[in-house]
Design a protein around this motif. Structure first.
Motif: not given
Length: 267
Positions: A76-100
């Motif tokens: 749900p939320g995507v389909g064969k003709n879905t145009e993905l947001d440009p963020k999926w073609r860019e380098e991901p923006d990770p959010v660091g979490l504490p610990g391991p």
């Protein structure tokens, strides 16, 4: 390159034993604790809800971008003709979490939300007031909760070992992670719905054929509950064995393919 599958040899199949035993708990509840059908249903209802939540959290850690080309199954939320947001073609923006813990990715949140909505809809079917002869909420008891928690713990141990221990979050997209619980929920939801409605119709037919006296003597509530638990347990063991086998056998076939996340990079 597809996510690596295990090829550790026959000894590794011992890892399936805890999962198999945990899924026999509802059947044990019927045999030992005299559970009714609705208590078996409640056990798997709780497990499906918890599994959806656990994999939704895990999906936030998925590092790979979504790829829709070449897919046969879409969440749900995507389909064969879905145009993905440009963020999926860019380098991901990770959010660091504490610990391991590895980082999470904001871009995964929308698909997680849509899958939660879909999964909750399927899971909530037995709670609808018009669902025939079922009151799942009233069947929840300490014993049912204990069985559901036992099954869930085995699932979480497997998830931790496979997903985090082997760093599979680096090789999976959010779509691939969420496919796992959604495919299981859709399958088990269909099995439970068909079994419940079909079982009612079958019992009505048997009662008409044999007569009320014979019916109540032969097909007692306990016999019906055992039969129900056997079918549901067998269905869940098929799911778990298919998932287990899929991680270890490179040449998948048959029902195992349904419970395997689809990798559009594979030919």
């Amino acid at each position: 390159m597809a996510p690596d599958r295990e090829t550790d040899g026959a000894g590794d199949y011992r890892a399936f034993v805890p999962v198999a035993l945990s899924n026999l708990l509802p059947l044990a509840g019927v045999v030992v604790l005299d559970w009714a059908v609705v208590q078996v249903l409640a056990t798997y209802w709780i497990e499906m809800a918890a599994m959806l939540g656990a994999y939704s959290v895990a999906a936030l850690f998925a590092e790979r971008p979504i790829r829709l080309e070449g897919r046969s199954v879409y969440l749900p939320g995507v389909g064969k003709n879905t145009e993905l947001d440009p963020k999926w073609r860019e380098e991901p923006d990770p959010v660091g979490l504490p610990g391991p813990l590895p980082p999470v990715y904001r871009r995964n949140a929308f698909l997680v939300f849509m899958s939660l909505v879909f999964g909750v809809f399927w899971i909530a079917v037995p709670l609808w007031g018009d669902f025939p002869y079922v009151d799942v909420a009233s069947a929840v008891s300490p014993a049912v909760l204990a069985a559901a928690v036992g099954i869930l713990v085995s699932q979480l141990v497997e998830l931790r070992r496979e997903f985090f221990g082997k760093r599979r979050y680096e090789e999976l997209s959010v779509h691939m992670v969420l496919e796992i619980p959604i495919r299981i929920i859709a399958f088990m939801g269909s099995v439970l719905l068909v079994l419940h409605v079909g079982g009612i119709l079958l019992l009505i037919g048997i009662q008409e054929a044999l007569g009320p006296a014979v019916f109540e003597t032969v097909l007692t509530g306990r016999v019906i509950a055992v039969c129900y638990a056997l079918v549901v347990t067998a269905a869940m063991l098929v799911v778990e064995w298919s998932r287990f086998w899929a991680r270890r056998e490179p040449d998948l076939g048959g029902v195992a393919t349904w419970f395997t996340p689809e990798d559009p990079r594979e030919p």
